[in-house]
Design an enzyme around this catalytic site. Structure first.
Site, PDB file in Angstrom:
ATOM      1  N   TYR A   1      -7.576  15.243  -7.769  1.00 27.71           N
ATOM      2  CA  TYR A   1      -6.372  13.954  -8.835  1.00 27.71           C
ATOM      3  C   TYR A   1      -5.821  14.859  -9.790  1.00 27.71           C
ATOM      4  CZ  TYR A   1      -5.704  10.076 -12.658  1.00 27.71           C
ATOM      5  OH  TYR A   1      -4.919   9.451 -12.938  1.00 27.71           O
TER       6      TYR A   1
ATOM      7  N   ASP B   1       0.604  -1.122   0.083  1.00 24.28           N
ATOM      8  CA  ASP B   1       0.410   0.097  -0.311  1.00 24.28           C
ATOM      9  C   ASP B   1       1.201   1.422  -0.389  1.00 24.28           C
ATOM     10  OD1 ASP B   1      -1.477   1.603   0.771  1.00 24.28           O
ATOM     11  OD2 ASP B   1      -2.609   1.461   2.392  1.00 24.28           O
TER      12      ASP B   1
HETATM   13  P1  NAP Z   1      -6.722   0.644 -12.330  1.00 23.99           P
HETATM   14  O1  NAP Z   1      -6.845  -0.448 -13.687  1.00 23.99           O
HETATM   15  O2  NAP Z   1      -7.758   1.241 -11.654  1.00 23.99           O
HETATM   16  O3  NAP Z   1      -5.806  -0.193 -11.470  1.00 23.99           O
HETATM   17  C1  NAP Z   1      -4.777   0.512 -10.144  1.00 23.99           C
HETATM   18  C2  NAP Z   1      -3.251  -0.199  -9.643  1.00 23.99           C
HETATM   19  O4  NAP Z   1      -2.900   0.284  -8.701  1.00 23.99           O
HETATM   20  C3  NAP Z   1      -4.182  -1.673  -8.944  1.00 23.99           C
HETATM   21  O5  NAP Z   1      -3.283  -2.754  -9.411  1.00 23.99           O
HETATM   22  C4  NAP Z   1      -4.559  -1.230  -7.463  1.00 23.99           C
HETATM   23  O6  NAP Z   1      -3.908  -2.531  -7.214  1.00 23.99           O
HETATM   24  C5  NAP Z   1      -3.969  -0.349  -7.143  1.00 23.99           C
HETATM   25  N1  NAP Z   1      -3.416   0.458  -6.333  1.00 23.99           N
HETATM   26  C6  NAP Z   1      -4.719   1.243  -5.686  1.00 23.99           C
HETATM   27  N2  NAP Z   1      -4.014   1.504  -4.471  1.00 23.99           N
HETATM   28  C7  NAP Z   1      -3.221   1.602  -4.412  1.00 23.99           C
HETATM   29  C8  NAP Z   1      -2.317   2.040  -3.120  1.00 23.99           C
HETATM   30  N3  NAP Z   1      -2.126   2.323  -2.457  1.00 23.99           N
HETATM   31  N4  NAP Z   1      -1.028   0.782  -2.937  1.00 23.99           N
HETATM   32  C9  NAP Z   1      -0.452   0.928  -3.744  1.00 23.99           C
HETATM   33  N5  NAP Z   1      -1.656   0.355  -4.985  1.00 23.99           N
HETATM   34  C10 NAP Z   1      -2.740   0.984  -5.060  1.00 23.99           C
HETATM   35  O7  NAP Z   1      -6.177   1.906 -12.870  1.00 23.99           O
HETATM   36  P2  NAP Z   1      -5.367   1.924 -14.296  1.00 23.99           P
HETATM   37  O8  NAP Z   1      -6.371   3.115 -14.674  1.00 23.99           O
HETATM   38  O9  NAP Z   1      -4.702   1.403 -14.509  1.00 23.99           O
HETATM   39  O10 NAP Z   1      -4.214   2.896 -13.752  1.00 23.99           O
HETATM   40  C11 NAP Z   1      -3.425   3.363 -13.377  1.00 23.99           C
HETATM   41  C12 NAP Z   1      -2.355   4.598 -13.293  1.00 23.99           C
HETATM   42  O11 NAP Z   1      -3.271   5.126 -14.856  1.00 23.99           O
HETATM   43  C13 NAP Z   1      -3.045   5.217 -12.531  1.00 23.99           C
HETATM   44  O12 NAP Z   1      -2.323   6.143 -11.972  1.00 23.99           O
HETATM   45  C14 NAP Z   1      -3.897   6.442 -13.409  1.00 23.99           C
HETATM   46  O13 NAP Z   1      -4.281   7.722 -12.407  1.00 23.99           O
HETATM   47  C15 NAP Z   1      -3.034   7.131 -14.822  1.00 23.99           C
HETATM   48  N6  NAP Z   1      -4.376   7.084 -15.590  1.00 23.99           N
HETATM   49  C16 NAP Z   1      -5.498   5.785 -15.679  1.00 23.99           C
HETATM   50  C17 NAP Z   1      -6.202   6.607 -17.146  1.00 23.99           C
HETATM   51  C18 NAP Z   1      -7.111   5.871 -17.317  1.00 23.99           C
HETATM   52  O14 NAP Z   1      -8.434   6.477 -18.029  1.00 23.99           O
HETATM   53  N7  NAP Z   1      -7.396   4.706 -16.944  1.00 23.99           N
HETATM   54  C19 NAP Z   1      -5.647   7.705 -17.355  1.00 23.99           C
HETATM   55  C20 NAP Z   1      -4.484   8.904 -17.014  1.00 23.99           C
HETATM   56  C21 NAP Z   1      -3.439   8.310 -15.866  1.00 23.99           C
HETATM   57  P3  NAP Z   1      -5.642  -2.928  -6.391  1.00 23.99           P
HETATM   58  O15 NAP Z   1      -6.094  -4.291  -7.267  1.00 23.99           O
HETATM   59  O16 NAP Z   1      -4.838  -4.179  -5.189  1.00 23.99           O
HETATM   60  O17 NAP Z   1      -6.706  -2.642  -6.237  1.00 23.99           O
END
Ligand code: NAP
Length: 245
Positions: free
Chosen positions: A152, A60
């Site tokens: 965010y 975490d």
């Molecule tokens: P996601 O599908 O919600 O996955 C989030 C990941 O982060 C999961 O593996 C989760 O683990 C982990 N996580 C959450 N809280 C945590 C904590 N406190 N400590 C350690 N790990 C933690 O998100 P995603 O869309 O792949 O996003 C990944 C990154 O890209 C993020 O930084 C997000 O802000 C960025 N991003 C995403 C988008 C988009 O459109 N999706 C756009 C721009 C930027 P668990 O599985 O255990 O919960």
């Protein structure tokens, strides 16, 4: 990537999972993290299926003790990470007038302070090795802003300032620090949006589709590779043209 220890936070789902698969397929030894034991098992199963070297651990990034415990376990089993992908992140959207203090604190403590915790700890090994790559997953929202995402957007804009500052501090150690700013990517983070909102968002994207996690993994691969050895302090936008439209 061959033989390098690569730490990917949030490798259980979405973008982090794609990054771990891509760098693992290129021969990296991947340390993947999830917040739960179930997530850890899911990563390990994928590594086994795809014949990726490495292991998964619980972490975490919002919690000092968890970060300390994580590094104690990793350091006992693996070489210090040479490549760090700060991918884990959360959203807690709300209009500022309604935003609870907890929603603000959770996002800043995870996305921004988590970046500080992870990077500071990994820097020691990279500095000693006089080689390293740090790649932070930001967001187009850091530049554009978005309604309901003041927390965010602040965390990701902070991440980009952090990226440039650290790049200046540690360039002399042959460590590069860059960020990728994804646009609208198909993961759990965007899954809850209504079809109507998705269609409206896609209309504003010149490439007329949402990005895939693999689109982001390809950019990470480039920044981690020797081809990007002279790039540091940069923010690479990967958004299908969304930001300019
Ligand atoms: P996601 O599908 O919600 O996955 C989030 C990941 O982060 C999961 O593996 C989760 O683990 C982990 N996580 C959450 N809280 C945590 C904590 N406190 N400590 C350690 N790990 C933690 O998100 P995603 O869309 O792949 O996003 C990944 C990154 O890209 C993020 O930084 C997000 O802000 C960025 N991003 C995403 C988008 C988009 O459109 N999706 C756009 C721009 C930027 P668990 O599985 O255990 O919960």
């Amino acid at each position: 990537m061959k033989g390098k220890t690569i730490l990917v936070t949030g490798a259980s789902r979405g973008i982090g999972q794609a990054i771990a698969s891509d760098l693992g397929a290129a021969g990296g030894i991947i340390i993947g993290t999830a917040t739960t034991e179930k997530g850890v098992q899911c990563i390990e199963q994928q590594f086994a299926e795809k014949k990726i070297q490495g292991a998964a651990f619980c972490l975490d990034i919002a919690d000092d003790q968890s970060v300390n415990d994580f590094f104690s376990q990793v350091n006992a089993q693996y070489e210090a990470p040479q490549i760090l992908i700060n991918n884990a992140g959360i959203t807690r959207d709300n209009l500022l007038l309604r935003m609870k203090s907890q929603e603000w604190t959770d996002v800043i403590n995870t996305n921004l302070s988590g970046l500080y915790r992870m990077t500071k700890t990994c820097l020691k090994g990279m500095t000693k090795a006089r080689w390293g790559r740090i790649i932070n997953i930001s967001s187009v929202i850091a530049s554009s802003g978005n309604i309901g995402q003041a927390n965010y957007a602040s965390s990701k804009a902070g991440m980009e300032g952090f990226t440039r500052s650290l790049a200046m501090e540690i360039g002399i150690r042959n460590i590069t620090v860059n960020a990728i700013a994804p646009g609208f990517i198909e993961t759990d983070m965007t899954r809850d949006l209504s079809e109507e909102n998705k269609a409206r968002a896609i209309m504003n994207i010149p490439l007329k589709r949402m990005g895939s996690p693999e689109d982001i993994a390809a950019a990470v691969h480039f920044l981690a590779s020797d081809a990007a050895a002279y790039i540091t302090g940069e923010i690479l936008h990967v958004n299908g043209g969304l930001y300019m439209s």
